[in-house]
Design an enzyme around this catalytic site. Structure first.
Site, PDB file in Angstrom:
ATOM      1  N   GLY A  82      36.965  34.645  47.297  1.00 35.03           N
ATOM      2  CA  GLY A  82      36.576  35.555  46.228  1.00 35.03           C
ATOM      3  C   GLY A  82      37.629  35.482  45.147  1.00 35.03           C
ATOM      4  CB  THR A  83      37.599  34.462  41.867  1.00 36.70           C
ATOM      5  OG1 THR A  83      36.265  34.842  41.606  1.00 36.70           O
ATOM      6  CG2 THR A  83      37.610  33.098  42.498  1.00 36.70           C
ATOM      7  CB  THR A  84      38.577  37.965  38.759  1.00 38.20           C
ATOM      8  OG1 THR A  84      39.013  36.627  38.539  1.00 38.20           O
ATOM      9  CG2 THR A  84      39.393  38.927  37.927  1.00 38.20           C
TER      10      THR A  84
END
Lengths: 228, 260
Positions: free
Chosen positions: B40-42
């Protein structure tokens, strides 16, 4: 070596049962009944922190009469059982039937093997999603288990209380009417207080209009508004 | 009490470890730096007037590939708090699931909620348990935010992989695009007297910036109608910001940027 006295099993069971019944009768009874939006549980309880009725799982409530530390331990064991099952499988896999069976097995074992039986009676209430879906499991000190629908009572005078409920209960009653009937039944207990009001009533509901965890405890203010 | 129950305390996680060790999520017996797992990123959080806002994009990546386009990274944990996850998605989601039961379990057994601080401590403990896996590349980086009923305001906690717990005053963002989102928030975040609309616009701007600079961050996928998740926690509970409102904030942001 001194020869121990012989006590017949019948005698021993009778003595234990009498002991447990006496202990349970000292406590005040609890009633549960179905109302238009779900299940209502009510008890006379002067303490505001030591509860007799509580949440076990999403749609399951727990109530106990008798010795506080004993039913409190049973309550906690039940929550551990439900939460583990719900975590390991799925929240919908947790059912009151299984929980009631666990209680029955445990209390039955204690009654048979231990010197002192538990002086408790347990009520496990569950509300199913559909309209007709309330179920009450009554578990006695010796592990005896019975299931009831629509209404149930536990405690010393439970049989008398059930008679009152049977006469007064109707399908689709409002919460106010349900509380009135419950109070009427609780007032019939041999050790009931002369006046039941928000100071000594503990009331909780399982409300099918809610999602997820549907157990709600009614605050003193809400109880006062209902019994006025 | 029941068969197999030895643990007598109020923590679900400790009960699992003692009575059901086979059910404890365990990721530490592999070298994860050699395998690709979804990341997962931001995600970001900011304090505003009524409480706290938490938002995250929807993309999960496996190396340079898209793993999932519509993953959820912001989770409601109970009525007062949210957790957002960045890093290895599998263990992070498992950790959130466990954390949710942990808080509910405590509340039911003890008859009262943990304090906000108490919840943050429990989460930090659970992150610490994941340390062996984190050392092998499976890093889980949650962001914890909620409404503190004792202090009557929104609060944010960030964590590091050792379970280190830091209270962030006003805003924070983490994940691969976290730095870009933080730089963006730094410019638009005025103070905690921010109103709801301004907070939403500020966070949408930050996600747009993160998606612009970071290849791993999804942003607004207009063609597929996939929008970021945005949730608010106020004194009265958790609320999810409707997609229409997010889209309006996105369009406003883009219009303003074109005019510049």
């Amino acid at each position: 070596m001194a020869v121990p006295y012989y006590v017949s099993p019948e005698q021993m069971y009778q003595d234990k049962a009498e002991y447990a019944r006496k202990g349970i009768a000292r406590g005040k009874p609890i009633v549960g009944l179905e109302y238009e939006h779900g299940i209502l549980l009510a008890a006379e309880n002067t303490s505001t922190s030591l509860r007799k009725i509580s949440e076990a799982y999403d749609r399951i409530a727990f109530a106990g009469v008798g010795k506080f530390d004993e039913y409190e331990n049973l309550r906690k064991a039940g929550i551990r059982y439900c939460d583990f099952k719900g975590y390991n499988y799925c929240r919908d896999d947790v059912a009151a039937k299984n929980l009631a069976n666990e209680y029955s097995t445990l209390l039955g074992g204690i009654f048979t093997r231990e010197m002192k039986p538990f002086e408790v009676e347990i009520l496990v209430a569950e509300l199913d999603g559909d309209e007709q879906g309330s179920c009450f499991y009554q578990i006695m000190f010796d592990g005896f288990i019975a299931d009831h629908s629509r209404f149930a009572a536990i405690g010393g005078d439970s049989e008398d209380l059930v008679k009152v409920l049977r006469d007064a209960w109707k399908s689709g009653i409002s919460l106010r009417e349900g509380v009135r009937i419950a109070c009427g039944a609780l007032g019939r207990a041999a050790n009931a207080s002369a006046k039941l009001d928000q100071e000594n009533l503990e009331i909780a509901t399982l409300d099918r209009r809610l999602d997820g965890r549907i157990f709600r405890r009614l605050e003193a203010e809400a109880i006062r508004a209902l019994i006025e | 009490m029941f068969k197999g129950q030895n643990y007598g305390g109020s923590s679900f996680f400790e009960m699992l470890r003692l009575d059901h060790p086979e059910s404890v999520p365990e990721f530490s017996n592999l070298d994860w730096s050699t395998v690709q797992v979804p990341h997962g990123t931001t995600v970001l959080a900011l304090v505003y007037q009524d409480g706290v806002l938490m938002a995250g994009d929807r993309l999960a990546t496996e190396g340079y590939q898209v793993a999932t386009r519509d993953i959820e990274k912001v989770f409601k944990v109970d009525d007062d708090c949210l957790v957002a996850i960045a890093g290895a998605a599998g263990p992070a989601i498992e950790m959130v699931r466990l954390f949710r039961v942990e808080l509910e379990h405590y509340q039911k057994l003890e008859g009262q909620q943990l304090t906000f601080e108490g919840k943050a401590n429990r989460l930090s403990h659970m992150i610490r348990q994941n340390l062996p896996a984190a050392m092998q590349g499976l890093v889980v980086m949650p962001l914890f935010a909620g409404y503190d009923h004792q202090k009557n305001r929104g609060r944010i906690y960030k964590f590091d992989i050792t379970g280190g717990r830091y209270a962030e005053a006003d805003y924070y963002a983490t994940g691969s695009g976290g730095k870009d989102a933080r730089s963006s928030l730094k410019k638009t975040f005025v103070d905690t007297a921010f109103e709801r609309d301004a907070a939403i616009i500020s966070s949408v701007g930050a996600l747009v910036d993160a998606a612009d600079e970071d290849r791993g961050t999804g942003g607004f996928d207009i063609n597929r109608s996939i929008y970021p998740t945005c949730m608010l926690v106020t004194e009265s509970g958790v609320e999810e910001v409707p997609e229409s409102e997010l889209l309006a904030a996105y369009e406003l942001t883009m219009r303003q940027r074109q005019e510049r």
